[in-house]
Design a protein around this motif. Structure first.
Motif, PDB file in Angstrom:
ATOM      1  N   LEU A  99       0.869  -1.168   0.000  1.00  0.00           N
ATOM      2  CA  LEU A  99       0.000   0.000   0.000  1.00  0.00           C
ATOM      3  C   LEU A  99       0.909   1.222   0.000  1.00  0.00           C
ATOM      4  N   LEU A 100       0.984   1.916  -1.127  1.00  0.00           N
ATOM      5  CA  LEU A 100       1.931   3.017  -1.266  1.00  0.00           C
ATOM      6  C   LEU A 100       1.480   4.245  -0.503  1.00  0.00           C
ATOM      7  N   VAL A 101       0.246   4.669  -0.711  1.00  0.00           N
ATOM      8  CA  VAL A 101      -0.266   5.869  -0.057  1.00  0.00           C
ATOM      9  C   VAL A 101      -1.783   5.860  -0.184  1.00  0.00           C
ATOM     10  N   GLY A 102      -2.460   6.582   0.697  1.00  0.00           N
ATOM     11  CA  GLY A 102      -3.914   6.642   0.633  1.00  0.00           C
ATOM     12  C   GLY A 102      -4.441   7.910   1.270  1.00  0.00           C
ATOM     13  N   SER A 103      -5.716   8.190   1.007  1.00  0.00           N
ATOM     14  CA  SER A 103      -6.340   9.390   1.551  1.00  0.00           C
ATOM     15  C   SER A 103      -7.800   9.106   1.834  1.00  0.00           C
ATOM     16  N   ASP A 104      -8.320   9.710   2.910  1.00  0.00           N
ATOM     17  CA  ASP A 104      -9.752   9.598   3.175  1.00  0.00           C
ATOM     18  C   ASP A 104     -10.323  10.960   3.525  1.00  0.00           C
ATOM     19  N   ARG A 105      -9.764  12.018   2.949  1.00  0.00           N
ATOM     20  CA  ARG A 105     -10.227  13.366   3.273  1.00  0.00           C
ATOM     21  C   ARG A 105     -11.606  13.641   2.687  1.00  0.00           C
ATOM     22  N   SER A 106     -11.854  13.243   1.440  1.00  0.00           N
ATOM     23  CA  SER A 106     -13.173  13.445   0.847  1.00  0.00           C
ATOM     24  C   SER A 106     -13.766  12.127   0.368  1.00  0.00           C
ATOM     25  N   SER A 107     -12.924  11.190   0.045  1.00  0.00           N
ATOM     26  CA  SER A 107     -13.351   9.849  -0.316  1.00  0.00           C
ATOM     27  C   SER A 107     -12.174   8.927  -0.068  1.00  0.00           C
ATOM     28  N   HIS A 108     -12.427   7.643  -0.096  1.00  0.00           N
ATOM     29  CA  HIS A 108     -11.356   6.674   0.112  1.00  0.00           C
ATOM     30  C   HIS A 108     -10.562   6.522  -1.179  1.00  0.00           C
ATOM     31  N   LEU A 109      -9.281   6.814  -1.123  1.00  0.00           N
ATOM     32  CA  LEU A 109      -8.389   6.605  -2.254  1.00  0.00           C
ATOM     33  C   LEU A 109      -7.160   5.865  -1.760  1.00  0.00           C
ATOM     34  N   GLU A 110      -6.767   4.806  -2.468  1.00  0.00           N
ATOM     35  CA  GLU A 110      -5.583   4.032  -2.107  1.00  0.00           C
ATOM     36  C   GLU A 110      -4.781   3.738  -3.360  1.00  0.00           C
ATOM     37  N   LEU A 111      -3.455   3.838  -3.254  1.00  0.00           N
ATOM     38  CA  LEU A 111      -2.564   3.529  -4.366  1.00  0.00           C
ATOM     39  C   LEU A 111      -1.706   2.341  -3.973  1.00  0.00           C
ATOM     40  N   TRP A 112      -1.746   1.289  -4.801  1.00  0.00           N
ATOM     41  CA  TRP A 112      -1.094   0.031  -4.487  1.00  0.00           C
ATOM     42  C   TRP A 112      -0.062  -0.347  -5.537  1.00  0.00           C
ATOM     43  N   ASP A 113       0.944  -1.096  -5.103  1.00  0.00           N
ATOM     44  CA  ASP A 113       1.927  -1.716  -5.983  1.00  0.00           C
ATOM     45  C   ASP A 113       1.840  -3.223  -5.768  1.00  0.00           C
ATOM     46  N   TRP A 114       1.435  -3.965  -6.801  1.00  0.00           N
ATOM     47  CA  TRP A 114       1.239  -5.405  -6.690  1.00  0.00           C
ATOM     48  C   TRP A 114       2.262  -6.159  -7.520  1.00  0.00           C
ATOM     49  N   VAL A 115       2.751  -7.272  -7.006  1.00  0.00           N
ATOM     50  CA  VAL A 115       3.604  -8.197  -7.744  1.00  0.00           C
ATOM     51  C   VAL A 115       3.039  -9.603  -7.550  1.00  0.00           C
ATOM     52  N   LEU A 116       2.818 -10.300  -8.657  1.00  0.00           N
ATOM     53  CA  LEU A 116       2.374 -11.688  -8.606  1.00  0.00           C
ATOM     54  C   LEU A 116       3.361 -12.532  -9.396  1.00  0.00           C
ATOM     55  N   GLY A 117       3.857 -13.601  -8.768  1.00  0.00           N
ATOM     56  CA  GLY A 117       4.755 -14.515  -9.455  1.00  0.00           C
ATOM     57  C   GLY A 117       3.994 -15.364 -10.455  1.00  0.00           C
ATOM     58  N   PRO A 118       4.687 -16.055 -11.350  1.00  0.00           N
ATOM     59  CA  PRO A 118       4.035 -16.928 -12.327  1.00  0.00           C
ATOM     60  C   PRO A 118       3.113 -17.936 -11.641  1.00  0.00           C
ATOM     61  N   GLY A 119       1.885 -18.021 -12.132  1.00  0.00           N
ATOM     62  CA  GLY A 119       0.919 -18.974 -11.602  1.00  0.00           C
ATOM     63  C   GLY A 119       0.203 -18.516 -10.347  1.00  0.00           C
ATOM     64  N   GLU A 120       0.534 -17.337  -9.822  1.00  0.00           N
ATOM     65  CA  GLU A 120      -0.099 -16.884  -8.576  1.00  0.00           C
ATOM     66  C   GLU A 120      -1.420 -16.167  -8.848  1.00  0.00           C
ATOM     67  N   VAL A 121      -2.281 -16.195  -7.836  1.00  0.00           N
ATOM     68  CA  VAL A 121      -3.578 -15.542  -7.924  1.00  0.00           C
ATOM     69  C   VAL A 121      -3.914 -14.921  -6.580  1.00  0.00           C
ATOM     70  N   HIS A 122      -4.572 -13.766  -6.607  1.00  0.00           N
ATOM     71  CA  HIS A 122      -5.090 -13.166  -5.372  1.00  0.00           C
ATOM     72  C   HIS A 122      -6.575 -12.909  -5.579  1.00  0.00           C
ATOM     73  N   ARG A 123      -7.395 -13.475  -4.693  1.00  0.00           N
ATOM     74  CA  ARG A 123      -8.843 -13.313  -4.782  1.00  0.00           C
ATOM     75  C   ARG A 123      -9.317 -12.321  -3.733  1.00  0.00           C
ATOM     76  N   SER A 124     -10.276 -11.491  -4.107  1.00  0.00           N
ATOM     77  CA  SER A 124     -10.791 -10.467  -3.209  1.00  0.00           C
ATOM     78  C   SER A 124     -12.305 -10.543  -3.151  1.00  0.00           C
ATOM     79  N   GLU A 125     -12.836 -10.323  -1.953  1.00  0.00           N
ATOM     80  CA  GLU A 125     -14.284 -10.208  -1.811  1.00  0.00           C
ATOM     81  C   GLU A 125     -14.725  -8.864  -2.378  1.00  0.00           C
ATOM     82  N   GLU A 126     -16.025  -8.728  -2.588  1.00  0.00           N
ATOM     83  CA  GLU A 126     -16.533  -7.457  -3.086  1.00  0.00           C
ATOM     84  C   GLU A 126     -16.287  -6.341  -2.067  1.00  0.00           C
ATOM     85  N   HIS A 127     -15.988  -5.143  -2.567  1.00  0.00           N
ATOM     86  CA  HIS A 127     -15.795  -3.977  -1.713  1.00  0.00           C
ATOM     87  C   HIS A 127     -17.137  -3.270  -1.524  1.00  0.00           C
ATOM     88  N   ALA A 128     -17.118  -2.124  -0.855  1.00  0.00           N
ATOM     89  CA  ALA A 128     -18.344  -1.371  -0.599  1.00  0.00           C
ATOM     90  C   ALA A 128     -19.000  -0.955  -1.923  1.00  0.00           C
TER      91      ALA A 128
END
Length: 203
Positions: A99-128
């Protein structure tokens, strides 16, 4: 970069402070977040390194960005995050999510850096409701699964999608996948009560 213990300590401190500012008991926050009271006690007492899913539930329940929960210090007017200071909130054998940086002053904002190796998967539930994710693939090829439908995003390609439904990021290739992602949750989807001073929440 901060180690897991430092991040867990920051989460414990910030969750406890934010809960107390709102005048909520442990039971109240646990109920809002859909967590057990025991899990919340472990988080606030730094007896566990909470999963990314648990952190998302807490951030949504409190009404702040995920970045706010993992801040090591109070945010100044300008916050510069060095490469070795970004909090790693998910790690696999060959991948990670910072998680590089984020803000919640007027709305939720998040900036991410993701790395996935070969064959990897990341599953996420639904957000708001109303949450969107915007992403750019810096290297490799992303297979983006949204609601059971695959979308291929190649190197230097970008995508935007509604993240208020189940989704997953998958690397079906033979080389590492790296992508930058922004998560945007609209202000209208936040519970305004959570921003009220604690005194107003008191019966």
């Amino acid at each position: 970069m901060p180690d897991a213990d430092a991040v867990a300590a920051a989460v414990a401190r910030n969750v406890r402070r934010l809960r107390q500012e709102r005048g909520w008991t442990l039971d109240a926050l646990a109920s809002r977040a859909g967590l057990s009271k025991g899990m919340l006690v472990q988080v606030e007492q730094t007896r566990t390194n909470p999963s990314l899913g648990t952190l998302c539930r807490l951030a949504d329940a409190i009404g702040v960005s995920l970045a706010r929960l993992v801040e090591l210090d109070e945010a100044p007017v300008v916050r510069v995050v060095a490469a070795d200071q970004a909090a790693v909130l998910w790690r696999s054998e060959n991948g990670s999510a910072r998680l590089l940086v984020g803000s919640d002053r007027s709305s939720h904002l998040e900036l991410w850096d993701w790395v996935l190796g070969p064959g990897e998967v990341h599953r996420s539930e639904e957000h708001a409701p109303g949450t969107q994710e915007l992403l750019h693939v810096a290297a490799g090829v992303l297979t983006l699964d949204v609601d059971g439908h695959d979308h291929r995003v190649e190197t230097d390609g970008a995508a935007v999608f509604q993240a208020d439904r189940p989704h997953a990021y998958r690397n079906d290739g033979t080389v590492p996948l790296r992508l930058t992602m922004m998560v945007a949750q609209p202000e209208s989807d936040l519970d305004p009560a959570v921003f009220e001073p604690a005194a107003r929440l008191a019966p």
